[in-house]
Design a protein around this motif. Structure first.
Motif, short mmCIF file in Angstrom:
data_model
loop_
_atom_site.label_atom_id
_atom_site.label_comp_id
_atom_site.label_asym_id
_atom_site.label_seq_id
_atom_site.Cartn_x
_atom_site.Cartn_y
_atom_site.Cartn_z
N VAL A 1 65.84 20.67 71.49
CA VAL A 1 66.90 21.10 72.40
C VAL A 1 68.04 20.08 72.44
CG1 VAL A 1 67.47 21.86 74.72
CG2 VAL A 1 65.20 22.28 73.81
N ILE A 2 67.71 18.80 72.42
CA ILE A 2 68.76 17.78 72.41
C ILE A 2 69.66 17.95 71.18
CG2 ILE A 2 69.22 15.31 72.16
CD1 ILE A 2 66.76 14.79 73.90
N ASN A 3 69.04 18.19 70.04
CA ASN A 3 69.82 18.41 68.82
C ASN A 3 70.73 19.62 68.96
OD1 ASN A 3 68.64 16.20 67.57
ND2 ASN A 3 67.05 17.41 66.57
N LEU A 4 70.22 20.68 69.59
CA LEU A 4 71.03 21.88 69.79
C LEU A 4 72.17 21.62 70.75
CD1 LEU A 4 71.50 24.98 69.53
CD2 LEU A 4 69.89 25.26 71.42
N VAL A 5 71.87 21.03 71.89
CA VAL A 5 72.87 20.78 72.93
C VAL A 5 73.99 19.89 72.42
CG1 VAL A 5 73.21 19.54 75.11
CG2 VAL A 5 71.38 21.23 74.92
N ASN A 6 73.63 18.92 71.60
CA ASN A 6 74.64 17.99 71.09
C ASN A 6 75.64 18.64 70.13
OD1 ASN A 6 73.72 15.84 72.60
ND2 ASN A 6 72.41 15.03 70.99
N THR A 7 75.36 19.85 69.69
CA THR A 7 76.30 20.56 68.81
C THR A 7 77.22 21.49 69.58
OG1 THR A 7 74.84 22.48 68.41
CG2 THR A 7 74.55 20.54 66.99
N ILE A 8 77.08 21.55 70.91
CA ILE A 8 77.84 22.50 71.71
C ILE A 8 78.75 21.72 72.67
CG2 ILE A 8 77.71 24.46 73.30
CD1 ILE A 8 74.76 24.77 72.27
N PRO A 9 80.04 21.64 72.38
CA PRO A 9 80.96 20.83 73.19
C PRO A 9 81.01 21.23 74.66
CG PRO A 9 81.98 21.49 71.12
CD PRO A 9 80.70 22.26 71.23
N ALA A 10 80.80 22.51 74.95
CA ALA A 10 80.96 22.98 76.33
C ALA A 10 79.80 22.58 77.24
CB ALA A 10 81.10 24.51 76.34
N ILE A 11 78.67 22.18 76.68
CA ILE A 11 77.54 21.79 77.53
C ILE A 11 77.92 20.52 78.27
CG2 ILE A 11 75.11 21.14 77.61
CD1 ILE A 11 75.66 24.05 76.78
#
Length: 274
Positions: A55-65
């Motif tokens: 999840v951390i890897n996924l979240v780090n690719t999404i600027p809006a999070i």
């Protein structure tokens, strides 16, 4: 018009089947809605069966999070605080628990896995990785772990099989086993096992107290059986339009499907009031 901040203070979203579309992407419309809601003072958390690293890897690719987002991983076994990269709660299966679940797996002749270094590990020596990889892209390992190590822990274990085979496994769970552990279906082919009382609802309750936000001011959104406790906990439990019928029937409100901007619509309708 009601005050946004007074009515709702936090939204907790499931990921797969909710925020993530069928192609595992997150829409620009959802990201825009999150940004606008953050500007209104709304906090966000994402609750998933996925591992924390994933999840951390996924979240780090999404600027809006947002930087102060929270992650509830492994169906509630872990809660991670993003802005200072800190785990604020963890409830793991211990070695004795792992042994009990593996003994049950042996009795029904079906391997159960822990996720170790992004690989599925099991003590079963004879197993068809090809069959497992029909449902999971992770590597399957039958060595490399000392299953008798008293320090061995895991946030969860997983049975991975066809929809019908998972149905059969659930029928074989004894009363004593179900009273000691929390079994939940996170996807049609995944049956996951955690410590008793570990689920997204319990983790949401902990986060609610940690942030001093009452449940009545929290919206939770999901689509699967592992979201039910979270939807019941929240002041507003929202089921996705693609959710199982049982989940829709247990929710307070049903949004559009994950492929039709259902997650974005929750924010727009209840927070931004578009």
């Amino acid at each position: 018009m009601r005050s946004v901040k007074k009515q709702w203070e936090m939204v907790i979203f499931d990921l797969d089947g909710t925020v993530l579309r069928s192609d595992k992407t997150i829409s620009l419309r959802f990201q825009t809605a999150v940004t606008l809601a953050v500007n209104e003072g709304i906090k966000f958390a994402f609750a998933t069966g996925r591992t924390l690293e994933n999840v951390i890897n996924l979240v780090n690719t999404i600027p809006a999070i947002p930087a102060d987002a929270y992650i509830i991983a492994c169906n509630g076994a872990l809660i991670w605080q993003r802005h200072d990269n800190k785990i604020i709660r963890s409830v793991f299966l211990e070695q004795k628990d792992i042994t009990v679940i593996n003994d049950f797996a042996t009795q029904i002749n079906t391997p159960c896995f822990i996720i170790d270094n992004q690989a599925l590990s099991t003590p079963f020596k004879e197993i068809s990785a090809i069959n497992i990889n029909r449902y999971s892209a992770l590597t399957v390992k039958t060595s490399g772990i000392d299953w008798n190590n008293p320090k061995l822990t895991a946030p969860k274990m997983m049975f991975i099989a066809s929809d019908n085979e998972i149905d059969d496994i659930q029928r074989k769970i004894s009363v004593s086993l179900s009273e000691s552990y929390h079994f939940v279906r996170s996807e049609p082919s995944y049956l996951e096992v955690m410590k008793k009382g570990v689920h997204k609802g319990a983790a949401s309750h902990y986060l609610s107290e940690y942030l001093n936000i009452p449940p009545s001011r929290i919206i939770a959104v999901g689509d699967e059986y592992n979201d039910i406790e979270m939807l019941e906990f929240a002041g507003l439990g929202v089921a996705m339009g693609n959710a199982r019928l049982e989940i829709q029937n247990s929710a307070d409100w049903v949004t559009l499907t994950n492929d039709n901007e259902g997650a974005a619509y929750v924010i727009e309708h209840w927070i931004l009031q578009k």
